[in-house]
Scaffold this motif. Sequence first.
Motif, PDB file in Angstrom:
ATOM      1  N   ALA A  93      -4.092   0.042 -13.236  1.00  0.00           N
ATOM      2  CA  ALA A  93      -3.441   0.124 -11.929  1.00  0.00           C
ATOM      3  C   ALA A  93      -4.484   0.279 -10.831  1.00  0.00           C
ATOM      4  N   TYR A  94      -4.103  -0.149  -9.675  1.00  0.00           N
ATOM      5  CA  TYR A  94      -4.982  -0.007  -8.514  1.00  0.00           C
ATOM      6  C   TYR A  94      -5.078   1.470  -8.169  1.00  0.00           C
ATOM      7  N   SER A  95      -6.316   1.963  -8.073  1.00  0.00           N
ATOM      8  CA  SER A  95      -6.490   3.403  -7.894  1.00  0.00           C
ATOM      9  C   SER A  95      -7.056   3.725  -6.520  1.00  0.00           C
ATOM     10  N   GLY A  96      -6.717   2.912  -5.546  1.00  0.00           N
ATOM     11  CA  GLY A  96      -7.216   3.155  -4.200  1.00  0.00           C
ATOM     12  C   GLY A  96      -8.632   2.642  -4.037  1.00  0.00           C
ATOM     13  N   GLY A  97      -9.247   2.967  -2.948  1.00  0.00           N
ATOM     14  CA  GLY A  97     -10.605   2.509  -2.710  1.00  0.00           C
ATOM     15  C   GLY A  97     -10.630   1.184  -1.979  1.00  0.00           C
ATOM     16  N   PRO A  98     -11.817   0.792  -1.516  1.00  0.00           N
ATOM     17  CA  PRO A  98     -11.924  -0.431  -0.717  1.00  0.00           C
ATOM     18  C   PRO A  98     -11.366  -1.653  -1.440  1.00  0.00           C
ATOM     19  N   MET A  99     -10.636  -2.463  -0.692  1.00  0.00           N
ATOM     20  CA  MET A  99     -10.129  -3.718  -1.271  1.00  0.00           C
ATOM     21  C   MET A  99     -11.119  -4.823  -0.950  1.00  0.00           C
ATOM     22  N   GLU A 159     -11.843  -8.542   0.473  1.00  0.00           N
ATOM     23  CA  GLU A 159     -11.239  -9.259   1.594  1.00  0.00           C
ATOM     24  C   GLU A 159     -10.073 -10.121   1.110  1.00  0.00           C
ATOM     25  N   ALA A 160     -10.295 -10.755  -0.045  1.00  0.00           N
ATOM     26  CA  ALA A 160      -9.250 -11.631  -0.590  1.00  0.00           C
ATOM     27  C   ALA A 160      -7.975 -10.841  -0.877  1.00  0.00           C
ATOM     28  N   MET A 161      -8.147  -9.678  -1.499  1.00  0.00           N
ATOM     29  CA  MET A 161      -6.992  -8.846  -1.853  1.00  0.00           C
ATOM     30  C   MET A 161      -6.264  -8.389  -0.590  1.00  0.00           C
ATOM     31  N   TYR A 162      -7.018  -7.965   0.392  1.00  0.00           N
ATOM     32  CA  TYR A 162      -6.432  -7.465   1.643  1.00  0.00           C
ATOM     33  C   TYR A 162      -5.589  -8.552   2.309  1.00  0.00           C
ATOM     34  N   TYR A 163      -6.159  -9.726   2.426  1.00  0.00           N
ATOM     35  CA  TYR A 163      -5.444 -10.787   3.141  1.00  0.00           C
ATOM     36  C   TYR A 163      -4.232 -11.310   2.369  1.00  0.00           C
ATOM     37  N   ILE A 164      -4.359 -11.310   1.039  1.00  0.00           N
ATOM     38  CA  ILE A 164      -3.207 -11.776   0.247  1.00  0.00           C
ATOM     39  C   ILE A 164      -2.058 -10.784   0.363  1.00  0.00           C
ATOM     40  N   LEU A 165      -2.367  -9.495   0.273  1.00  0.00           N
ATOM     41  CA  LEU A 165      -1.319  -8.475   0.435  1.00  0.00           C
ATOM     42  C   LEU A 165      -0.698  -8.585   1.824  1.00  0.00           C
ATOM     43  N   ILE A 211       5.272  -8.570  -1.677  1.00  0.00           N
ATOM     44  CA  ILE A 211       4.566  -7.290  -1.846  1.00  0.00           C
ATOM     45  C   ILE A 211       5.574  -6.236  -2.317  1.00  0.00           C
ATOM     46  N   THR A 212       5.135  -5.287  -3.126  1.00  0.00           N
ATOM     47  CA  THR A 212       6.016  -4.198  -3.574  1.00  0.00           C
ATOM     48  C   THR A 212       5.806  -2.980  -2.673  1.00  0.00           C
ATOM     49  N   GLN A 213       6.613  -1.962  -2.916  1.00  0.00           N
ATOM     50  CA  GLN A 213       6.467  -0.722  -2.139  1.00  0.00           C
ATOM     51  C   GLN A 213       5.062  -0.144  -2.353  1.00  0.00           C
ATOM     52  N   GLU A 214       4.670  -0.155  -3.633  1.00  0.00           N
ATOM     53  CA  GLU A 214       3.315   0.314  -3.970  1.00  0.00           C
ATOM     54  C   GLU A 214       2.260  -0.478  -3.208  1.00  0.00           C
ATOM     55  N   GLY A 215       2.471  -1.796  -3.177  1.00  0.00           N
ATOM     56  CA  GLY A 215       1.530  -2.676  -2.495  1.00  0.00           C
ATOM     57  C   GLY A 215       1.453  -2.340  -1.016  1.00  0.00           C
ATOM     58  N   LYS A 216       2.634  -2.075  -0.435  1.00  0.00           N
ATOM     59  CA  LYS A 216       2.673  -1.779   0.998  1.00  0.00           C
ATOM     60  C   LYS A 216       1.885  -0.510   1.306  1.00  0.00           C
ATOM     61  N   SER A 217       2.113   0.521   0.497  1.00  0.00           N
ATOM     62  CA  SER A 217       1.407   1.774   0.817  1.00  0.00           C
ATOM     63  C   SER A 217      -0.093   1.616   0.575  1.00  0.00           C
ATOM     64  N   ALA A 218      -0.477   0.855  -0.449  1.00  0.00           N
ATOM     65  CA  ALA A 218      -1.904   0.614  -0.675  1.00  0.00           C
ATOM     66  C   ALA A 218      -2.501  -0.123   0.514  1.00  0.00           C
ATOM     67  N   LEU A 219      -1.755  -1.094   1.016  1.00  0.00           N
ATOM     68  CA  LEU A 219      -2.245  -1.898   2.148  1.00  0.00           C
ATOM     69  C   LEU A 219      -2.382  -1.022   3.390  1.00  0.00           C
TER      70      LEU A 219
END
Lengths: 397, 109
Positions: B2-8, B10-16, B74-82
Amino acid sequence: MSKVVRKFPIDDFWNIGKTESWFSDMASQGLHLKKFGWTFVYFEKDKKANTKYRIEVLYDKPSQEQLDVYKEYGWDFVAKTGFFYVFSSPQDSNAPELHTDTIEQSFTLDELDRVLKRNIIVFGVATLIIAGIAFALNFYDDEPCLNLVEGNFIILFFQVLVYLHLTYSTIRNYLYVRNIKNSLINGIEINHNEDWKKGRLVTTIVNTLVVTIAAIIVFIPIVERVKSDEYTLPEMEVNLPIIRLADIEENPNLQREVSYSYNGEGIDYNNNVRFEWTPLVPTKYRISESGIVEGMMWSDNSGEYSPSIHTEFYQLRFQNMADGVLKDLMHKNLYDPRYKTAKIKNPNFHHLYVVEKSTSEATKLIFASWDNNVIYIRYHGNIEVDKIISLLENMAI
Amino acid sequence: MAYSGGPMTEAMYYILLALMNPNYGYQLMNEIEQVSKGRVIMGPGTLYGVLTRLQKERLIVVVNDDGRRKTYAITQEGKSALKEEYKRLENMIQDGIILKEGNEDEQSS
């Protein structure tokens, strides 16, 4: 129809940049990647072209949609094996790179890294087990030479080699993948034009060897099966490396004693010939012959006189194996501590041993070797051992 | 994993970011190019690599698959990570504000 050319892969596929560069160089010579496996890569001969190749590591089969998007961006799917999917694009198409983010690309290698780590353990353990079995089978009974020449040790040994190679290449592949991953994490892109010629010769030699050994592993048991034979020993004169009972006994009343237990193939187990071939023993015979003289009794009156002779004859591939095989044959057959072994000097043999429990005992064992031949004779009867030796001399000359 | 926080990346950030509105592969790439005003051009390998990874990390889901194409959201989890990442980036910009002023100082003098 265009011609298909088959080649060994270069230093394996795992060195991604090298393999991509190799495919490109092949295409510039008119050999276009068609399909590939771990042992062979197939190219189709056509016009020379400048083509870029990219290897993608995909764990799930890509959807048609995904392939369409790649195509839209100028990358055609060419071939796949395992997790490796190869895409191509003409050099002058200006297609954007498949990967624009090295860190994200390094994540695509995570699972491969795990799989390879697991494989190293699996192959390593398998190698140890097979090597252990081979070693144990060869030495468990203190007859290593005999096991070597007539057992399946050669096949086991070759299998150990194949497994060793498998373990070695898995470790090497793992290191390739780890290096690529680390470079990508540090922002260094895969060099798609890396020189692939280094190490090509060594790989070809090693691959040829491994394929040959694998073929041998498959073929040896087949040849052994096809060549082996078993039949009833004919009563007339035969061209076999044995001393006939009739020549020893010289008794006109001697008749063949037929076994009661004929098997389905009609072989008389009192009078049979078994021929075997192994790579190290091109000729091996185990021959039994039994006779009976009606009206004549054993000296202890235990029944009708029924002499028999059993011969085991080895013609070895290499002469220097003869001493070891002879020693092991004696170890195998001289289990009874009452046996008394006498070494006899005889210019016709390299070694000659006669074994008896006591002079009154009817069983006499003879072990002899000359050139690349080893023979073991077990005679049960009244005739003196000297007569058998003189008959054996005729065979050795 | 699972994604455990921390810097994303650029690709991940823009896709989310692009998946705040459900979308499918090819359109996503165009969208990202537009949103970033042509600055981020993503290769298809990276796009699908990230999509696969984010799905495994449950930051996005496939909301529709008609066999021809998959629509992701995006999921709820994805939104809060973003959002967390956005805050982190915002803080970074804040912390670096001195650079902007310094830049202006240089221009004015």
